[in-house]
Write a protein that holds these residues in place. Structure first.
Motif, mmCIF file in Angstrom:
data_model
loop_
_atom_site.group_PDB
_atom_site.id
_atom_site.type_symbol
_atom_site.label_atom_id
_atom_site.label_comp_id
_atom_site.label_asym_id
_atom_site.label_seq_id
_atom_site.Cartn_x
_atom_site.Cartn_y
_atom_site.Cartn_z
ATOM 1 N N ARG B 52 0.853 -1.183 0.000
ATOM 2 C CA ARG B 52 0.000 0.000 0.000
ATOM 3 C C ARG B 52 0.895 1.241 0.000
ATOM 4 N N ILE B 53 0.589 2.202 -0.840
ATOM 5 C CA ILE B 53 1.403 3.414 -0.869
ATOM 6 C C ILE B 53 1.018 4.334 0.287
ATOM 7 N N ASP B 54 1.957 5.209 0.679
ATOM 8 C CA ASP B 54 1.665 6.127 1.777
ATOM 9 C C ASP B 54 0.942 7.366 1.280
ATOM 10 N N SER B 55 1.321 7.819 0.093
ATOM 11 C CA SER B 55 0.559 8.918 -0.506
ATOM 12 C C SER B 55 0.784 8.913 -2.011
ATOM 13 N N GLY B 56 -0.062 9.675 -2.712
ATOM 14 C CA GLY B 56 0.012 9.723 -4.160
ATOM 15 C C GLY B 56 -1.180 9.026 -4.778
ATOM 16 N N GLU B 57 -1.257 9.039 -6.114
ATOM 17 C CA GLU B 57 -2.369 8.341 -6.743
ATOM 18 C C GLU B 57 -1.988 7.665 -8.050
ATOM 19 N N PHE B 58 -2.724 6.631 -8.333
ATOM 20 C CA PHE B 58 -2.600 5.911 -9.601
ATOM 21 C C PHE B 58 -3.809 6.266 -10.455
ATOM 22 N N LEU B 59 -3.563 6.640 -11.712
ATOM 23 C CA LEU B 59 -4.673 6.970 -12.612
ATOM 24 C C LEU B 59 -4.617 6.075 -13.842
#
Lengths: 213, 217
Positions: B52-59
């Motif tokens: 799981r990432i800590d922050s950011g986004e996948f689009l």
């Protein structure tokens, strides 16, 4: 010969009780063992501690004591079991603990990559367990389970102590009554036959798992 | 088109990925290269939902998605693991059709037909009923590719695809990757430390550098 034939019905009746106990213990304790082993591997610490304590008690004290405790001890505090129920209850509790430890080892030997590749393929937990993990664990644990199965056949004789009419008791009654060794020898032979058949079946199952590595 | 925006991943106090941005156009091959420990594999694990990432986004095509979510909308990525992770208790065909039948609810016949087509494309016809241990390393890798493709991902990721292969097979897997691009219009991401391989097959090479520990926030 006539004497042997005359005592066979009572020995067979005893053997029947032995087999019934064996059968029900096995088909109950193996699935329970799997469930307990999953609990041992859960992330929920209190559950792990409770199960570890249970296994410690079951493996750390004699099965004979557990039988006596359940049948003769518990009535003192008002929990009363019939002979057969007490025997089955004690065996299932005891064997579930052993099976759980065996399965825990099996689950831990499956590489994490197998779970991860299942996850990436979006299989859920249950699908991963039933289609991928449990078949692999089964292959690993079969030799150890086999040992326990053989032990169980022989351990059933312990119910003697709570007065349940199983094979050993039937033989001993005949020996004491007729002052001859023959019943005990036949009892030995019947145990050998039962453990022999169990080993043979286990070998077959093992061979069935040998088609993949 | 896949976009990664400001992806940050930490393990405890160690920052592995720091505000990483990356865009992968459709049907392109992106190679992610860099030294060991630089976070290449971590990036791939985040992208495929194993971390799981800590922050950011996948689009994906402008729509945000969560790779760790089990729903079908979030199923963008297929993965070919470094050591393939085929299921040893299942035959080749079972390895491939298991997820499509259980997860995509394809019926047995559909799944078989689809698998056969892919097997043929990757030169694996006749291997259907073998178990993974009966295959060579290269064949196992191709089965892993087919298994991932059978789930119809939008993007296929490879973790160190050449690390376990001899030079001949290295060329062959390169050809397969290029063929998947031209025939199947696959978008592909290759994590590798093999610079030469990366430059041979990739349209775009992305270099990750090990983050200086002092920069930890």
């Amino acid at each position: 010969m006539n004497y042997i034939l005359s005592i066979m019905p009572s020995l067979f009746a005893g053997a029947k009780m032995t087999l019934i106990l064996f059968f029900w213990t096995l088909i109950t304790a193996i699935p329970l063992g799997i469930i307990v082993s999953l609990g041992l591997l859960s992330y929920f610490k209190p559950l792990r501690l409770v199960l570890k304590f249970y296994i410690w008690i079951m493996r750390g004290t004699p099965l004979l004591l557990q039988l006596i405790f359940i049948f003769y001890g518990l009535p003192i505090v008002g929990i009363i079991f019939q002979r057969y129920d007490a025997a089955l209850f004690a065996f299932i509790l005891n064997y579930t603990a052993y099976f759980a430890e065996i399965f825990r080892g099996g689950f831990q030997s499956i590489p994490i990559g197998q779970y991860e590749s299942a996850r990436v393929l979006r299989l859920n937990y249950w699908q991963t367990l039933t289609h991928i993990i449990i078949p692999q664990v089964s292959k690993i644990v079969i030799p150890s389970i086999g040992n326990e199965v053989i032990n169980l056949v022989k351990d059933t004789s312990l119910v003697y102590v709570i007065g349940l009419g199983e094979l050993l008791r039937a033989g001993n009654v005949a020996t004491a009554r007729d002052v001859t060794l023959i019943p005990l020898v036949i009892v030995g032979i019947i145990y050998l036959l039962m453990t022999g058949i169990a080993s043979f079946l286990l070998k077959k199952i093992e061979r069935n798992f040998a088609k993949w590595k | 088109m896949l976009e990664l925006k400001n992806i940050t991943k930490k393990f405890g106090s160690r920052t592995i990925l720091n505000k990483l941005n990356l865009t992968i156009p459709d049907r392109e091959i992106l190679a992610i290269v860099g030294p060991s420990g630089a976070g290449k594999t971590t990036l791939l694990r985040c992208l495929s939902g194993l971390e799981r990432i800590d922050s950011g986004e996948f689009l994906w095509d402008g729509q945000e998605f969560d790779p760790t979510a089990p729903d079908s909308k979030s199923h963008i990525i297929g993965v070919v693991f470094q050591n393939y992770e085929l299921f040893p208790n299942l035959t080749v065909i079972e390895n491939i059709t298991l997820a499509p039948t259980l997860v995509l609810k394809e019926n047995a016949e559909q799944a078989q037909t689809h698998a056969q087509k892919l097997l043929q494309q990757l030169d694996l016809t006749g291997k259907e009923d073998l178990y993974p241990y009966q295959l060579s390393g290269g064949q196992q890798q191709r089965v892993a590719i087919v298994r991932a493709l059978a789930m119809e991902p939008h993007i296929l990721c490879y973790d160190e695809p050449t690390s376990a292969l001899d030079p001949d097979l290295r060329t062959k897997v390169g050809e397969i990757i290029l063929k998947l691009k031209s025939n199947n219009k696959m978008t592909q991401i290759i994590v590798t430390h093999d610079m030469e391989f990366a430059s041979q097959v990739a349209d775009q090479v992305f270099k990750v550098k090990a983050l200086d520990d002092k920069k930890v926030i």
